[in-house]
Design a protein around this motif. Structure first.
Motif, short mmCIF file in Angstrom:
data_model
loop_
_atom_site.label_atom_id
_atom_site.label_comp_id
_atom_site.label_asym_id
_atom_site.label_seq_id
_atom_site.Cartn_x
_atom_site.Cartn_y
_atom_site.Cartn_z
N PHE A 38 0.83 -1.21 0.00
CA PHE A 38 0.00 0.00 0.00
C PHE A 38 0.87 1.26 0.00
N THR B 36 3.54 1.72 -2.99
CA THR B 36 2.83 2.18 -4.18
C THR B 36 2.48 3.66 -4.04
N GLN B 37 1.95 4.03 -2.89
CA GLN B 37 1.60 5.43 -2.64
C GLN B 37 2.81 6.35 -2.83
N LEU C 118 3.81 6.77 -6.60
CA LEU C 118 2.85 7.31 -7.56
C LEU C 118 3.31 8.61 -8.23
N ASN D 233 0.21 -6.27 -9.04
CA ASN D 233 0.38 -6.77 -7.68
C ASN D 233 0.32 -8.28 -7.69
N LEU E 77 -7.27 -4.10 -2.91
CA LEU E 77 -6.51 -2.87 -3.14
C LEU E 77 -6.29 -2.65 -4.63
N THR E 78 -6.02 -3.72 -5.37
CA THR E 78 -5.81 -3.60 -6.82
C THR E 78 -6.99 -2.93 -7.50
N TYR F 51 -9.27 -0.97 -6.20
CA TYR F 51 -9.39 0.43 -5.79
C TYR F 51 -8.32 1.29 -6.45
N LEU F 52 -7.11 0.76 -6.57
CA LEU F 52 -6.07 1.50 -7.28
C LEU F 52 -6.48 1.75 -8.73
N GLU G 106 -9.09 4.59 -8.72
CA GLU G 106 -8.60 5.92 -8.35
C GLU G 106 -7.54 6.43 -9.32
N LEU G 107 -6.80 5.52 -9.96
CA LEU G 107 -5.75 5.94 -10.89
C LEU G 107 -6.23 5.99 -12.33
N VAL H 82 -4.11 -1.24 -13.41
CA VAL H 82 -3.65 -1.99 -12.23
C VAL H 82 -4.32 -3.36 -12.24
#
Length: 259
Positions: free
Chosen positions: A130, A133-134, A137, A148, A174-175, A177-178, A181-182, A189
């Motif tokens: 998490f 990656t943050q 970015l 991932n 998480l994948t 959601y990434l 959001e991205l 992702v």
């Protein structure tokens, strides 16, 4: 630790965690075969990392090996600074691909799992993924790719794998959601979930224990355990432009395990 020819600004660059052995190593090499340079991490074995740099050099690409414990968030800011410096060495300001591969295993039944064991898995497999990656970015190009690494154990329940598989399950969420959001940055992702593979992971259990290897082969449709060369090329191809419309997916690469 670097190798290879001088990179131009058009050369694709990947960051691969845990790139000195196993699936990470295989991924770095197959990316090099596709003309991609890499910045990869290793935890302690600098000699093995150096061998991977040499393999990349044989493909005419560049590699830079950086030490990192992906379970220690406190190391991430200094690491990102080293990434920025490494990108400059490669003649770039941004990188294109991130493969969150580094990991540890655990085969303790739920009743016997300690808080320390669970925290260790959480730090490497979820918290580390998490926050690394943050932190990276700002350095990944718009239109880049993130993969991932998960596990077939998020789909197939094998006693003793609950703590490890649960962290991988969190990474799969998480994948998605990434990816959402991205999306405005056109960053794709995906999750790659290998089945049982013959590497030194889990102490080389699948590779070196004939009984376990035989059992894996028996519940795999293609009749054998996986090899690193079954996984690395797949990850490299997933990152390529041919797969630009694949996004927010969990892709199991297991030869048809437990179907």
């Amino acid at each position: 630790m670097t190798a290879g020819k001088s990179a131009g600004t058009t050369t694709k660059i990947a960051i691969v965690t845990g790139g000195s052995r196993g699936l990470g190593r295989n991924t770095v090499v197959h990316l090099a075969k596709r003309g991609v340079s890499s910045i990869f991490t290793y935890r302690t074995n600098q000699a093995e990392a150096g061998k991977v740099v040499g393999l990349v050099e044989e493909q005419g690409q560049q590699a830079i090996a950086l030490p990192l414990d992906t379970g220690k968030v406190s190391e991430f800011d200094p690491f990102v600074k080293r990434v920025w410096e490494s990108l400059a060495q490669l003649g770039a300001e941004r990188f294109d691909y991130l493969v969150n591969n580094a990991g540890t295993s655990n085969h303790t039944p739920i009743e016997q799992t300690t808080e320390e064991e669970l925290d260790g898995l959480y730090n490497v497999h979820f918290k580390g993924v998490f926050f690394l990656t943050q932190k990276l970015l700002p350095l990944i190009r718009d239109g880049g790719r993130i993969v991932n690494i998960s596990s077939g154990l998020t789909r197939v329940a094998i006693p003793g794998s609950a703590s490890y598989a649960s962290m991988k399950g969190a990474v799969e969420v998480l994948t998605r959601y990434l990816a959402k959001e991205l999306g405005p940055r056109q960053i794709r992702v995906n999750t790659v979930a290998p089945g049982a593979v013959e590497t030194d992971f889990s102490g080389g259990m699948v590779r070196d224990n004939p009984e376990i290897n035989k059992r894996v082969a028996e519940f795999t449709a293609l009749g054998r355990a996986g090899l690193p060369d079954d996984i690395g090329p797949m990850i490299a191809s997933l990152l390529a432009e041919d797969n630009r419309w694949v996004n927010a997916q969990r892709i199991e690469v297991s030869g048809g395990m437990a179907i």
